[in-house]
Scaffold this motif. Structure first.
Motif, PDB file in Angstrom:
ATOM      1  N   PRO A 257       0.455  -0.867  -0.452  1.00  0.00           N
ATOM      2  CA  PRO A 257      -0.398   0.019  -0.178  1.00  0.00           C
ATOM      3  C   PRO A 257       1.032   1.845  -0.217  1.00  0.00           C
ATOM      4  CG  PRO A 257      -1.265  -1.729   1.344  1.00  0.00           C
ATOM      5  CD  PRO A 257       0.489  -1.764   1.485  1.00  0.00           C
ATOM      6  N   LEU A 258       2.033   1.196   0.954  1.00  0.00           N
ATOM      7  CA  LEU A 258       3.094   2.495   0.709  1.00  0.00           C
ATOM      8  C   LEU A 258       3.580   2.507  -0.703  1.00  0.00           C
ATOM      9  CD1 LEU A 258       4.387   4.907   2.208  1.00  0.00           C
ATOM     10  CD2 LEU A 258       5.951   3.251   3.096  1.00  0.00           C
ATOM     11  N   PHE A 259       3.674   1.439  -1.264  1.00  0.00           N
ATOM     12  CA  PHE A 259       4.741   1.698  -2.466  1.00  0.00           C
ATOM     13  C   PHE A 259       3.622   2.217  -3.857  1.00  0.00           C
ATOM     14  CE2 PHE A 259       7.485  -2.602  -0.976  1.00  0.00           C
ATOM     15  CZ  PHE A 259       7.868  -1.802  -0.132  1.00  0.00           C
ATOM     16  N   ALA A 294      15.352  11.945 -11.365  1.00  0.00           N
ATOM     17  CA  ALA A 294      15.440  11.542  -9.852  1.00  0.00           C
ATOM     18  C   ALA A 294      13.524  10.998  -9.187  1.00  0.00           C
ATOM     19  CB  ALA A 294      15.422  11.862  -8.568  1.00  0.00           C
ATOM     20  N   VAL A 295      12.989  11.645 -10.014  1.00  0.00           N
ATOM     21  CA  VAL A 295      11.288  11.667  -9.644  1.00  0.00           C
ATOM     22  C   VAL A 295      10.787  10.139 -10.425  1.00  0.00           C
ATOM     23  CG1 VAL A 295       8.696  12.199  -9.651  1.00  0.00           C
ATOM     24  CG2 VAL A 295      11.161  13.889  -8.972  1.00  0.00           C
ATOM     25  N   MET A 296      11.352  10.216 -11.926  1.00  0.00           N
ATOM     26  CA  MET A 296      10.927   8.787 -12.385  1.00  0.00           C
ATOM     27  C   MET A 296      11.033   7.651 -12.238  1.00  0.00           C
ATOM     28  SD  MET A 296       8.884   8.491 -15.364  1.00  0.00           S
ATOM     29  CE  MET A 296       8.962   9.919 -16.618  1.00  0.00           C
ATOM     30  N   ALA A 297      12.308   7.738 -12.194  1.00  0.00           N
ATOM     31  CA  ALA A 297      12.981   6.571 -11.134  1.00  0.00           C
ATOM     32  C   ALA A 297      12.760   5.687  -9.759  1.00  0.00           C
ATOM     33  CB  ALA A 297      15.109   6.840 -11.122  1.00  0.00           C
ATOM     34  N   LEU A 298      12.420   6.791  -8.654  1.00  0.00           N
ATOM     35  CA  LEU A 298      11.138   6.705  -8.329  1.00  0.00           C
ATOM     36  C   LEU A 298       9.777   5.940  -8.637  1.00  0.00           C
ATOM     37  CD1 LEU A 298      10.929   6.288  -4.764  1.00  0.00           C
ATOM     38  CD2 LEU A 298       9.968   8.635  -4.565  1.00  0.00           C
ATOM     39  N   ALA A 299       9.344   6.811  -9.308  1.00  0.00           N
ATOM     40  CA  ALA A 299       8.287   6.182  -9.704  1.00  0.00           C
ATOM     41  C   ALA A 299       7.893   4.952 -10.011  1.00  0.00           C
ATOM     42  CB  ALA A 299       7.851   7.379 -10.618  1.00  0.00           C
ATOM     43  N   VAL A 300       9.092   5.022 -10.225  1.00  0.00           N
ATOM     44  CA  VAL A 300       9.160   3.188 -11.378  1.00  0.00           C
ATOM     45  C   VAL A 300       9.010   1.943 -11.111  1.00  0.00           C
ATOM     46  CG1 VAL A 300      10.529   1.486 -13.011  1.00  0.00           C
ATOM     47  CG2 VAL A 300      10.456   4.134 -13.676  1.00  0.00           C
ATOM     48  N   TYR A 301      10.251   2.368  -9.505  1.00  0.00           N
ATOM     49  CA  TYR A 301      10.380   1.282  -9.613  1.00  0.00           C
ATOM     50  C   TYR A 301       9.459   0.744  -8.206  1.00  0.00           C
ATOM     51  CZ  TYR A 301      14.588   0.478 -10.958  1.00  0.00           C
ATOM     52  OH  TYR A 301      15.956   0.016 -11.700  1.00  0.00           O
ATOM     53  N   ALA A 302       8.865   2.265  -7.814  1.00  0.00           N
ATOM     54  CA  ALA A 302       7.833   2.255  -6.543  1.00  0.00           C
ATOM     55  C   ALA A 302       6.907   1.215  -6.935  1.00  0.00           C
ATOM     56  CB  ALA A 302       7.269   3.515  -6.370  1.00  0.00           C
ATOM     57  N   SER A 303       6.194   2.135  -8.488  1.00  0.00           N
ATOM     58  CA  SER A 303       5.361   0.970  -8.632  1.00  0.00           C
ATOM     59  C   SER A 303       5.435  -0.115  -8.773  1.00  0.00           C
ATOM     60  CB  SER A 303       4.854   1.459 -10.586  1.00  0.00           C
ATOM     61  OG  SER A 303       5.619   1.847 -11.203  1.00  0.00           O
ATOM     62  N   ALA A 304       6.273  -0.251  -9.468  1.00  0.00           N
ATOM     63  CA  ALA A 304       6.507  -2.323 -10.552  1.00  0.00           C
ATOM     64  C   ALA A 304       6.951  -2.824  -9.036  1.00  0.00           C
ATOM     65  CB  ALA A 304       8.246  -2.270 -10.446  1.00  0.00           C
ATOM     66  N   LEU A 305       6.774  -2.193  -7.629  1.00  0.00           N
ATOM     67  CA  LEU A 305       7.152  -3.368  -6.876  1.00  0.00           C
ATOM     68  C   LEU A 305       5.666  -3.224  -5.670  1.00  0.00           C
ATOM     69  CD1 LEU A 305      10.117  -1.780  -5.284  1.00  0.00           C
ATOM     70  CD2 LEU A 305      10.116  -4.066  -5.117  1.00  0.00           C
ATOM     71  N   ALA A 306       5.269  -2.448  -6.020  1.00  0.00           N
ATOM     72  CA  ALA A 306       2.977  -2.015  -5.210  1.00  0.00           C
ATOM     73  C   ALA A 306       2.485  -2.963  -6.417  1.00  0.00           C
ATOM     74  CB  ALA A 306       2.480  -0.953  -6.270  1.00  0.00           C
ATOM     75  N   ALA A 307       3.298  -3.289  -7.547  1.00  0.00           N
ATOM     76  CA  ALA A 307       2.454  -4.478  -8.513  1.00  0.00           C
ATOM     77  C   ALA A 307       2.208  -5.590  -8.080  1.00  0.00           C
ATOM     78  CB  ALA A 307       2.666  -4.225 -10.226  1.00  0.00           C
ATOM     79  N   MET A 308       4.136  -6.357  -7.788  1.00  0.00           N
ATOM     80  CA  MET A 308       4.610  -7.479  -7.359  1.00  0.00           C
ATOM     81  C   MET A 308       3.788  -7.586  -5.559  1.00  0.00           C
ATOM     82  SD  MET A 308       7.758  -8.599  -6.401  1.00  0.00           S
ATOM     83  CE  MET A 308       8.968  -8.744  -7.575  1.00  0.00           C
ATOM     84  N   GLY A 309       3.618  -6.715  -5.023  1.00  0.00           N
ATOM     85  CA  GLY A 309       3.330  -6.887  -3.504  1.00  0.00           C
ATOM     86  C   GLY A 309       1.814  -7.043  -3.834  1.00  0.00           C
ATOM     87  N   LEU A 310       0.832  -5.697  -4.370  1.00  0.00           N
ATOM     88  CA  LEU A 310      -0.660  -6.212  -4.786  1.00  0.00           C
ATOM     89  C   LEU A 310      -1.154  -7.859  -5.331  1.00  0.00           C
ATOM     90  CD1 LEU A 310      -1.258  -2.663  -5.697  1.00  0.00           C
ATOM     91  CD2 LEU A 310      -2.563  -3.617  -3.138  1.00  0.00           C
ATOM     92  N   CYS A 311       0.527  -8.243  -5.994  1.00  0.00           N
ATOM     93  CA  CYS A 311      -0.842  -9.432  -7.378  1.00  0.00           C
ATOM     94  C   CYS A 311      -0.096 -10.709  -5.401  1.00  0.00           C
ATOM     95  CB  CYS A 311       0.516  -9.788  -8.095  1.00  0.00           C
ATOM     96  SG  CYS A 311      -0.382  -8.789  -9.362  1.00  0.00           S
ATOM     97  N   LEU A 312       0.776  -9.973  -4.720  1.00  0.00           N
ATOM     98  CA  LEU A 312       1.987 -11.795  -3.852  1.00  0.00           C
ATOM     99  C   LEU A 312       0.101 -11.566  -3.517  1.00  0.00           C
ATOM    100  CD1 LEU A 312       5.312 -10.723  -3.213  1.00  0.00           C
ATOM    101  CD2 LEU A 312       4.077 -12.957  -4.187  1.00  0.00           C
TER     102      LEU A 312
END
Length: 405
Positions: A257-259, A294-312
């Motif tokens: 959720p935080l991601f 910096a903001v784009m890179a943060l958005a890339v990995y936060a969104s990827a980790l959010a997708a991974m966590g939510l699917c898990l």
């Protein structure tokens, strides 16, 4: 879902689902390109909207970073189970071999769509000689949407090359334990920021970086773009290390959720900093570019980790529809782009709003690909080639003959 459940699962259904979603969303992603307010795609529809650009950006932001995380995790899993020789043979057949077999048919389909579009828009003068064909070499060969297979091949080769010296250093297991402890320290609410730092630097130093497209797509040339190697290589390596610490998947699920919040906030800011669907590169490494990177890179990995966590969290139960789509997604992605382009050319002059056309193109192509998967791939040798297993056709149950009276 608890960490122990994730660790002990025989199959990571949530990650299977995310991998399928990442590939299937490619159909929607490419279908949206013809509806951008300014033309950046070979097909330009009569109905256009900034909403199509927002949709593309939201999907593109996380899709391939999440895919390469999962690819890295599954690569370690397969390497541990099969050994390096079987792993290399499997990847050569099912990844590099697929690229070699399907690249030419895909290119033929794309060229067919380009020629049809040129004729449909009056760009070809009857009787005029055709323009000279482009010249390609290893620096600009068009990998099309199959570029990810080439990048995966390079990552697998690097994995096998690094495996031998690491195994020699880790004879007592000390290095492995140290790596596992470092991985554990990496995973937490700070993970997107830590992963983002190297990518932000690479994007800032890249004179050809187009901010709207986040991590550059290395779809031309056999030497991938440095920023793409950093962005997707970090995702692949992180996933590879995660399989050594399956217990950390529960931690990612807990922080999802935080991601997600970070991804939405950073993604919106990144879109604004990029100036929307602008294809002009940020050439000079200015302070403004540094902030955008910096903001784009943060958005890339936060969104990827959010997708991974939510699917898990929500897709980790056994589901036959999800498993079917997971099996079919590889074939769908291989086949879809020429079909999407042909459909875009077909509907570009239709008097209908862009959302209806987008849904029609996406659903039509997806349906056609799924039908072809069921009839020609799933139950034959291609099913074994692409998915590692062939699903036999179901036979109707035979009724036992009635006993004689």
């Amino acid at each position: 879902m608890t960490a122990s459940h994730i660790k002990d699962s025989e199959r990571l259904h949530g990650l299977d689902g995310l991998r399928a979603a990442a590939l299937l969303l490619g159909v929607v992603l490419h279908a949206s390109l013809s509806f951008f307010p300014s033309q950046i795609w070979i097909v330009a529809d009569d109905s256009r909207s900034i909403g199509a650009a927002w949709l593309f950006f939201a999907i593109h932001l996380f899709r391939m970073a999440a895919f390469f995380m999962i690819a890295g995790l599954f690569a370690h899993m397969m390497l541990a189970r099969k050994g390096w020789a079987a792993f290399a043979r499997d990847r050569l057949i099912r990844i590099t071999g697929v690229l070699g077999a399907f690249w030419l048919p895909v290119m033929v389909g794309i060229v067919t769509a380009l020629v049809w579009n040129a004729h449909a828009n009056g760009l070809v003068t009857p009787g005029a000689p055709p323009p000279p064909p482009p010249t390609y070499d290893w620096t600009n060969v068009p990998l099309t949407h199959l570029w990810f297979l080439w990048v995966l091949t390079l990552f697998y080769a690097a994995t096998l090359l690094l495996r031998a010296p690491f195994a020699r250093l880790d004879r007592t297991g000390g290095w492995g334990r140290m790596v596992d402890r470092a991985t554990g320290a990496l995973v937490g609410p700070w993970t997107p920021a830590v992963l983002a730092a190297p990518l932000a630097l690479a994007l800032w130093l890249d004179p050809k970086w187009i901010a709207f497209f986040a991590v550059p797509t290395p779809d031309a040339g056999l030497i991938p773009h440095p920023s793409a190697l950093v962005g997707f290589g970090l995702a692949f390596g992180f996933g590879f290390l995660l399989d050594r610490r399956r217990d950390l998947l529960g931690r990612i699920a807990a922080w999802s959720p935080l991601f997600l919040i970070v991804a939405v906030v950073a993604g919106f800011a990144a879109y604004r900093l990029a100036g929307g669907p602008v294809v002009t590169p940020m050439v000079e490494p200015t302070s403004q570019k540094a902030i955008a990177a910096a903001v784009m890179a943060l958005a890339v990995y936060a969104s990827a980790l959010a997708a991974m966590g939510l699917c898990l969290r929500f897709l980790s139960t056994r589901n036959p529809v999800q498993r079917y789509l997971s099996d079919a997604s590889y074939w769908v992605y291989i086949l879809h782009l020429p079909l999407v382009m042909l459909a875009q050319v077909w509907v570009q002059d239709w008097p209908a709003p862009w959302p209806i056309k987008l849904v029609g193109v996406s659903a039509g192509v997806l349906g056609l690909c799924l039908v072809s998967y069921e009839l020609t791939v799933r139950h034959g040798f291609m099913g074994r080639w692409l998915n590692g297993r062939r699903i036999p056709w179901r036979r109707a149950p035979q009724v036992a003959p009635a006993a004689a009276e």
